[in-house]
Scaffold this motif. Sequence first.
Motif, PDB file in Angstrom:
ATOM      1  N   PHE A 170       0.920  -1.231  -0.043  1.00  0.00           N
ATOM      2  CA  PHE A 170      -0.017   0.070  -0.095  1.00  0.00           C
ATOM      3  C   PHE A 170       0.678   1.178   0.111  1.00  0.00           C
ATOM      4  N   ALA A 171       0.753   2.010  -0.967  1.00  0.00           N
ATOM      5  CA  ALA A 171       1.461   3.275  -1.109  1.00  0.00           C
ATOM      6  C   ALA A 171       0.846   4.239  -0.166  1.00  0.00           C
ATOM      7  N   VAL A 172       1.556   5.050   0.953  1.00  0.00           N
ATOM      8  CA  VAL A 172       0.822   5.709   1.856  1.00  0.00           C
ATOM      9  C   VAL A 172       1.207   7.016   1.797  1.00  0.00           C
ATOM     10  N   ALA A 173       2.506   7.395   1.095  1.00  0.00           N
ATOM     11  CA  ALA A 173       2.868   8.736   1.147  1.00  0.00           C
ATOM     12  C   ALA A 173       3.819   8.833  -0.038  1.00  0.00           C
ATOM     13  N   TYR A 174       4.319   9.997  -0.217  1.00  0.00           N
ATOM     14  CA  TYR A 174       5.579  10.288  -1.157  1.00  0.00           C
ATOM     15  C   TYR A 174       6.589  11.041  -0.341  1.00  0.00           C
ATOM     16  N   ASP A 175       7.667  10.446  -0.895  1.00  0.00           N
ATOM     17  CA  ASP A 175       8.995  11.029  -0.196  1.00  0.00           C
ATOM     18  C   ASP A 175       9.878  11.535  -1.022  1.00  0.00           C
ATOM     19  N   CYS A 176      10.954  12.527  -0.879  1.00  0.00           N
ATOM     20  CA  CYS A 176      11.809  12.497  -1.567  1.00  0.00           C
ATOM     21  C   CYS A 176      13.312  12.541  -0.747  1.00  0.00           C
ATOM     22  N   ILE A 177      14.140  11.984  -1.145  1.00  0.00           N
ATOM     23  CA  ILE A 177      15.440  11.884  -0.525  1.00  0.00           C
ATOM     24  C   ILE A 177      16.415  13.341  -0.784  1.00  0.00           C
ATOM     25  N   VAL A 178      16.732  14.057   0.485  1.00  0.00           N
ATOM     26  CA  VAL A 178      17.539  15.215  -0.170  1.00  0.00           C
ATOM     27  C   VAL A 178      18.942  15.176   0.668  1.00  0.00           C
ATOM     28  N   PRO A 179      19.666  15.503  -0.204  1.00  0.00           N
ATOM     29  CA  PRO A 179      21.233  15.549   0.211  1.00  0.00           C
ATOM     30  C   PRO A 179      21.192  16.804   1.206  1.00  0.00           C
ATOM     31  N   VAL A 180      21.920  16.627   2.367  1.00  0.00           N
ATOM     32  CA  VAL A 180      22.060  17.617   3.419  1.00  0.00           C
ATOM     33  C   VAL A 180      23.701  17.729   3.759  1.00  0.00           C
ATOM     34  N   VAL A 181      23.683  19.095   3.971  1.00  0.00           N
ATOM     35  CA  VAL A 181      25.220  19.420   4.543  1.00  0.00           C
ATOM     36  C   VAL A 181      24.765  20.323   5.930  1.00  0.00           C
ATOM     37  N   ASN A 231      28.262  24.881   5.555  1.00  0.00           N
ATOM     38  CA  ASN A 231      28.841  24.512   4.242  1.00  0.00           C
ATOM     39  C   ASN A 231      28.329  25.567   3.278  1.00  0.00           C
ATOM     40  N   GLY A 232      29.379  25.949   2.395  1.00  0.00           N
ATOM     41  CA  GLY A 232      28.905  27.058   1.231  1.00  0.00           C
ATOM     42  C   GLY A 232      28.542  26.368   0.059  1.00  0.00           C
ATOM     43  N   VAL A 233      28.467  25.019  -0.050  1.00  0.00           N
ATOM     44  CA  VAL A 233      28.288  24.437  -1.435  1.00  0.00           C
ATOM     45  C   VAL A 233      26.853  24.595  -1.656  1.00  0.00           C
ATOM     46  N   SER A 234      26.544  24.946  -3.006  1.00  0.00           N
ATOM     47  CA  SER A 234      24.939  25.026  -3.245  1.00  0.00           C
ATOM     48  C   SER A 234      24.168  24.524  -4.295  1.00  0.00           C
ATOM     49  N   ASN A 235      25.018  23.630  -4.932  1.00  0.00           N
ATOM     50  CA  ASN A 235      24.108  22.550  -5.935  1.00  0.00           C
ATOM     51  C   ASN A 235      25.249  21.284  -5.899  1.00  0.00           C
ATOM     52  N   LEU A 236      24.666  20.206  -6.330  1.00  0.00           N
ATOM     53  CA  LEU A 236      25.383  18.974  -6.696  1.00  0.00           C
ATOM     54  C   LEU A 236      24.628  18.211  -7.677  1.00  0.00           C
ATOM     55  N   THR A 237      25.392  17.943  -8.691  1.00  0.00           N
ATOM     56  CA  THR A 237      24.745  16.911  -9.824  1.00  0.00           C
ATOM     57  C   THR A 237      24.682  15.702  -9.330  1.00  0.00           C
ATOM     58  N   LEU A 238      23.872  14.995  -9.899  1.00  0.00           N
ATOM     59  CA  LEU A 238      23.703  13.525  -9.612  1.00  0.00           C
ATOM     60  C   LEU A 238      25.105  12.508  -9.851  1.00  0.00           C
ATOM     61  N   ALA A 239      25.578  13.011 -10.770  1.00  0.00           N
ATOM     62  CA  ALA A 239      27.123  12.373 -11.061  1.00  0.00           C
ATOM     63  C   ALA A 239      28.064  12.666  -9.847  1.00  0.00           C
ATOM     64  N   GLN A 240      28.023  14.036  -9.403  1.00  0.00           N
ATOM     65  CA  GLN A 240      28.939  14.338  -8.351  1.00  0.00           C
ATOM     66  C   GLN A 240      28.516  13.691  -7.007  1.00  0.00           C
ATOM     67  N   LEU A 241      27.159  13.463  -6.804  1.00  0.00           N
ATOM     68  CA  LEU A 241      26.649  12.765  -5.653  1.00  0.00           C
ATOM     69  C   LEU A 241      27.480  11.182  -5.600  1.00  0.00           C
ATOM     70  N   LYS A 242      27.233  10.646  -6.682  1.00  0.00           N
ATOM     71  CA  LYS A 242      27.684   9.157  -6.983  1.00  0.00           C
ATOM     72  C   LYS A 242      29.142   9.138  -6.766  1.00  0.00           C
ATOM     73  N   ASP A 243      29.752  10.201  -7.337  1.00  0.00           N
ATOM     74  CA  ASP A 243      31.385  10.026  -7.128  1.00  0.00           C
ATOM     75  C   ASP A 243      31.782  10.234  -5.951  1.00  0.00           C
ATOM     76  N   ILE A 244      31.206  11.147  -5.103  1.00  0.00           N
ATOM     77  CA  ILE A 244      31.552  11.282  -3.848  1.00  0.00           C
ATOM     78  C   ILE A 244      31.347   9.807  -2.935  1.00  0.00           C
ATOM     79  N   LEU A 268      28.600  15.121   4.669  1.00  0.00           N
ATOM     80  CA  LEU A 268      27.677  15.324   3.616  1.00  0.00           C
ATOM     81  C   LEU A 268      26.520  13.977   3.853  1.00  0.00           C
ATOM     82  N   GLY A 269      25.222  14.191   3.969  1.00  0.00           N
ATOM     83  CA  GLY A 269      24.428  13.085   4.091  1.00  0.00           C
ATOM     84  C   GLY A 269      23.021  12.963   3.380  1.00  0.00           C
ATOM     85  N   TYR A 270      22.126  12.088   3.548  1.00  0.00           N
ATOM     86  CA  TYR A 270      21.068  12.317   2.922  1.00  0.00           C
ATOM     87  C   TYR A 270      19.791  11.912   3.601  1.00  0.00           C
TER      88      TYR A 270
END
Lengths: 298, 268, 296
Positions: free
Chosen positions: B97-108, B112-125, B192-194
């Motif tokens: 049963f799908a009960v809600a929607y969620d998105c996973i947000v990378p957090v710092v 921390n001054g970083v303001s954007n990360l691409t999917l590829a960067q996240l993967k490489d990290i 860096l976490g999510y």
Amino acid sequence: MSPENAARKTLPAGRRHGRRRAVQATAFALFRLFAVVNGMALALVVGFLVVRGWRAVNLTFLTQAPMDSMTAGGILPCIAGTLLLAFGAMLVAFPLGVAAAVYLNEYARPGLIVRIIRLSINNLAGVPSVVFGLFGLAFFVIYLKMGVSLLAGCLTLGAMSLPVIIGASEEALKSVPQTYREASLALGATKWQTIWRVLLPAALPGMLTGGILGLSRAAGETAPIMFTAAVFFTPKMPKSIFDEIMALPYHIYVLATAGTNIEKTRPLQYGSALVLIALVLGMNLFAIVWRARLRRNR
Amino acid sequence: MKRMILAIAVLSLLAAPALAGQLTIKGSTTVLPIAQEITESYMKEFPGVAISLSGSGSGDGIKAIIDGTTDIADSSRFIKDSEVKMAVEKGAYPVPFAVAYDCIVPVVNPKNGVSNLTLAQLKDIYTGKIRNWKEVGGTDKKIVAISRDTSSGTFEVWEEKVMKKERVTPAAQMLASNGAVAQAVASNPYALGYVGLGYLNKSLKGIPVNGIMGSEQTTLAGTYPISRPLFMFTRGWPTGTTADFINYVLNPEKGQKLVKKAGFVPLY
Amino acid sequence: MPGRQAKEKIIRRTFFVLASAGILTLLAIALFLFIEGFPIFRGTSVQSFFLGLYWYPTSDPPDFGILALMVGSLSVVAVSAAVAVPLGLATAVYLAEIASPRMREIAKPVVELLAALPSVVIGFFGMVVVAPFLQQTFDLPTGLNALNAGLMLAFMSVPTICSLSEDALYAVPNSLREASLALGATHLETIVRVVLPASISGIGTAVILGLSRAMGETMVVLMVAGGAAMIPESLFDSVRPMTATIAAEMAEAPVGGSHYHALFAVGAVLFLFTFAFNLVADWISHRFRQVGEASL
């Protein structure tokens, strides 16, 4: 006068003597320092918990169930669960442990079998708590189909406390003077009658002390109950021994690592930790003082 | 004497009748805030029901459904084929049963001054290829990559959508829950976490992925790349108290309002 | 008379059976660990299990290498030994030799109370007090590492080492001390050259049991060691000891799956480690006769 002073008086003083004494003075100061550091460790931990946690502990805290995603309310089900687990574990371990101690001390003749039994008890004492948890899971929860329950937790904790009870009971039995046994047998009693009517009553205070120590250890354990009895949130009191329960040590662990709002519940974590050590240290202190009293009276 | 009292107390516990309404819920730490809000509200409305709730990871919940040790499993990922096979072998048919929607947000950390990360960067990290913040536009400091442990559904979704099935480096810290990750990042300026959307708070700074910030709108619109439905699984089609509970969760006036209160995205 | 004799025999047999509860429990534990752990070797070779560097139990295909986990356990035990052995022994010497009887009466319960602290409380303390402290003082990426875990584990092993060593030291007969002093040695020299060697067996046992306790500790390392399943390169790296792995992952491994068996196998390895420690301690105490043992 002390042996050292006597020696000092009769020996000639020499130049090397002075240096040796200086070395001794430093060494002793060092030993004293280490001992103080050791003592401070306890004060440090308890101190931090008291300072950061006392505000959380009030009547509500102790008598209510957790509310509002654990950020409010109290820890009553946890306290109840912990007490139930500890008493249940004692119900399991005490009779078995006393019986084992009676056998080892009164009946057994030195030989291979006794050495094996003693070896196993010592090894049981050394088994890691998480291995007990695994055993409890595989045997009580799964194989015997008890499910995650108060019963499984009590049995697992009881198995864990067995060596402590056996050790304390043996010590208690050993300290009953041999004259008691001899007098009883001389009056015509059988060995069993001697044990049941003379020795056990005489050793009971010491055994109970050991029982309390075992109780306090069982109350503080987390790993054995993680898979066998404790859950995150079940605020109603357990209605049967097959119910899951909340417990203080598990509550602290879960709030600190897996809770939904760790920062907000932080004061409650400190409070729970404070209540737990108050419980455990209180029981221990009581047992230690009682045992000291018993020894002095002998 | 003492022991006799204890014995009586224990026996009285044994003699209790079976409970009319009893429910066991286990599983995801992401769904936990939702499950907890709903459990409290449900028990207030139906005081005869005793609910026991655990949250240690989606994998735990699904395993419990397979083993039959829970009525409802919270999960932040869908059940795997291998798990379905195991369940069927044991006679359990998991119903999602799908009960809600969620998105996973990378957090710092907010510092921390970083303001954007691409999917590829996240993967490489997370595979360990990028190790220093300066490689992604930050200061010259080692990145402390914080991940979830293997029982986490959040981790599985991250592995699928970000890591593209490549392994997370063993140097990453493995923490046990969303809450633990949030706390670790909030107290470490180089971490860096999510986390799930419901765990975002003032002590964390969410980072947009590929320029898109995770939020209710972007999740429902499907534009945010790391979003997912949250599930509750039951063993077979639910009946009795289980069915009542699931209906309560899906009810737009009751359960879904609490989903929003917990910080997640309701279904409607 | 024969009736009473028969009854006595039955009672004696009953007690024997009950006393065997200890040995039966131990055997049952070993049995279940090995029965549930052995199936892992159907899918993974013995070599890749014990020497494999990667522990990825849930990936597809999974990797079950416990080398990093074992090294993790050993490293935190090593750190805790470095702290606990000197601290425990020094305190034991102080209590047995230097302290006045009144001091001893106060200090001994304090050390025993330290032993009573629940492991989860010590782990909590390490997590919320020591970790931030370490992180800020040394500018580390994280305060949850081998050093923290080792320090907290020392909290747990010091009381064991101290208590048992103190008992061993105390049991050395006074006549030995007096003889040494009469020959002109200082108190310190007496301690170092006479009392300590005489009680080396008891002290050895104490240290080994303390280490065994550190190795088997779960909650402290679970909360404080960091959880990174890799071989540490420095004290400040996170590690994942075997105990923490079992505690963290047990709940998610479906019964009968390969992850489940792998965790039981890790438990079996742990059991063997602590069993070995205990055997060594037992052997030491029997081989090297403790001087003054009659009074122990």
